[in-house]
Design an enzyme around this catalytic site. Sequence first.
Site, PDB file in Angstrom:
ATOM      1  N   LYS A  40       0.794  -1.294   0.129  1.00 28.06           N
ATOM      2  CA  LYS A  40      -0.047   0.173   0.184  1.00 28.06           C
ATOM      3  C   LYS A  40       0.959   1.241  -0.020  1.00 28.06           C
ATOM      4  O   LYS A  40       1.640   1.628   0.973  1.00 28.06           O
ATOM      5  CB  LYS A  40      -0.888   0.168   1.209  1.00 28.06           C
ATOM      6  CG  LYS A  40      -1.820   0.998   1.027  1.00 28.06           C
ATOM      7  CD  LYS A  40      -2.652   1.690   2.368  1.00 28.06           C
ATOM      8  CE  LYS A  40      -1.779   2.840   2.926  1.00 28.06           C
ATOM      9  NZ  LYS A  40      -1.808   3.972   1.955  1.00 28.06           N
ATOM     10  N   SER A  77       4.283   7.699  10.815  1.00 29.38           N
ATOM     11  CA  SER A  77       4.240   8.448  11.933  1.00 29.38           C
ATOM     12  C   SER A  77       4.209   7.362  13.274  1.00 29.38           C
ATOM     13  O   SER A  77       3.716   6.334  13.207  1.00 29.38           O
ATOM     14  CB  SER A  77       3.081   9.350  12.152  1.00 29.38           C
ATOM     15  OG  SER A  77       1.671   8.720  11.973  1.00 29.38           O
ATOM     16  N   GLU A  98       9.058   1.528  11.485  1.00 26.97           N
ATOM     17  CA  GLU A  98       9.997   2.261  11.234  1.00 26.97           C
ATOM     18  C   GLU A  98       9.504   3.654  11.385  1.00 26.97           C
ATOM     19  O   GLU A  98       8.567   4.158  10.386  1.00 26.97           O
ATOM     20  CB  GLU A  98      10.731   2.259  10.174  1.00 26.97           C
ATOM     21  CG  GLU A  98      12.199   3.116  10.173  1.00 26.97           C
ATOM     22  CD  GLU A  98      12.149   4.294   9.386  1.00 26.97           C
ATOM     23  OE1 GLU A  98      11.963   5.472  10.435  1.00 26.97           O
ATOM     24  OE2 GLU A  98      11.976   4.479   8.266  1.00 26.97           O
ATOM     25  N   CYS A 117      12.823  10.952   8.027  1.00 25.10           N
ATOM     26  CA  CYS A 117      12.559  10.482   9.637  1.00 25.10           C
ATOM     27  C   CYS A 117      13.942  10.502  10.062  1.00 25.10           C
ATOM     28  O   CYS A 117      14.146  10.871  11.447  1.00 25.10           O
ATOM     29  CB  CYS A 117      12.122   9.038   9.549  1.00 25.10           C
ATOM     30  SG  CYS A 117      13.102   7.767   8.372  1.00 25.10           S
ATOM     31  N   GLU A 120       9.176  16.080  16.558  1.00 30.86           N
ATOM     32  CA  GLU A 120       9.301  16.011  15.164  1.00 30.86           C
ATOM     33  C   GLU A 120       8.487  16.769  14.114  1.00 30.86           C
ATOM     34  O   GLU A 120       7.605  16.969  14.350  1.00 30.86           O
ATOM     35  CB  GLU A 120       9.320  14.436  14.705  1.00 30.86           C
ATOM     36  CG  GLU A 120       9.785  14.137  13.014  1.00 30.86           C
ATOM     37  CD  GLU A 120       9.468  12.966  12.584  1.00 30.86           C
ATOM     38  OE1 GLU A 120      10.311  12.029  12.116  1.00 30.86           O
ATOM     39  OE2 GLU A 120       8.388  12.262  12.862  1.00 30.86           O
TER      40      GLU A 120
END
Length: 498
Positions: A194, A248, A269, A303, A400
């Site tokens: 996906k 996220s 991750e 990231c 973040e």
Amino acid sequence: MSERYFDADVRDGAETFARTKHGILIGGEWRDAVSARVFETYNPATKSLLGVIPEAGAEDVELAVDAASRAFNEIWSKLPPSERQRLLWRLGDAVEAHADELAVLETLDNGKPVREARVIDIRNAIETLRYCAGWATKLTGETVPVSFPGEWHSFTVRQPFPVVGLIVPWNAPIMMAIAKLAPALAAGCCAILKPAELTSLTALRIGQLTQEVGFPPGVINILTGAGRGVGQAIVDHPGIEKISFTGSGAVGQQIISSAARTMKKVTLELGGKSAVVIMQDADLDKAIPSAARGIFGNAGQICNAGSRIYAHRSVYDRVLQGVADFAEKLVVGNGLLPSTQMGPLISQAQLERVCQYVALGRTDGASVVIGGNAEDETGYFMRPTVVAQTRQNMRIVQEEIFGPVVCVQRFDDNNALDDLAMLANATEYGLGAVLWTRDLSSAHRLANRMRAGTIRINGGGLDPALPFGGMKKSGWGRESGREGVEAFTETKSVIVAL
């Protein structure tokens, strides 16, 4: 790429593909979503419509799981490992042959400079396919001596999960899709991929290439759509035994909760707030531009971006000025233009999020040295931003941002290595860290104290051979390397009476 950056027909071909009627890939066939719903995808540099994509749902997941299960039982599990190796290598060759087209398509969909897409993302995808191809023939168990009375032959084998769900983010669409597909296929799994709703085009093109190089129908299925719809259905389906997700932290936590109901294995991750520590003896001619590229590359939408710089007081002024000068000279614009060095953010929502963090930093007392504002109204452009006079407890330091915003702080001689490690570790994340020093002893001692999945000392990048993943809230498990392939297998013990 050529001196013309890329040929006009390459762009025309990519734009034509984007406008083509797209389907989802299930069992080797391109089809509409069962619901017939679609959604639109836009170029973040121009806000213009690129194409219309099918919006898959739970019904499509059901069909994809059935197709993948049949492919695994009837074809894929019966092929010798060398055939999986050959197919992965052929896919790597196909990606290389279409590298310029894929890079332009990635830039149209994601916004990053096309040279960055070509040199970093596409190259990494090719190398990952070739690296993982080698593992297809090397996933072995071991013989194990046991102490039961009698005579026994005991051994272990590694067996793949039959069907796995691979959910990838929008910041590096093709690179992340291949980073999950390649090890899963090498291990012997059938996959349901996906792509992110905002960036589906290169995944769909890769789907075409997998058919052209000869992957059996049903081994690779591609479902486009929203995370809350088709993504959630993939996580919930009992026929999918393994999920690999990049995105996220909030969504990662939801996946953990959902996966618990069917006891799925999960690799996550997630986010990062990576520290860059620049010691007084660092080679600043290398450290400064590297630190700047580490946060402004892909407009900070990485990231592992080095969004916190800690510089020794003796070099702090030079580091701050050097990163600010780098930011000021960066050419921000449409990623298809040869002069562009930093493209747009992915969406209006992301642009607003980044601007809100900068405003919050100002409110908390931080000083914006350069940037801090949106660029223009043509696309979702943000000026590269350098922030000083920050404190550890500020949200702009702790959370973040996922944009081109870096906080620069100083440390002094009173900060021992343990103190520096505490600074670097003082967030809920633990994905990466960077250290610049000529002192080999300090480098090793500090790296040992840093709580991050990847430590880079005096440069270096990420390689398919190196395991990648985070500590703390940056994720579960590892991707890439041997661990990344083995993550798609389970160990079985066998004991035989002789």
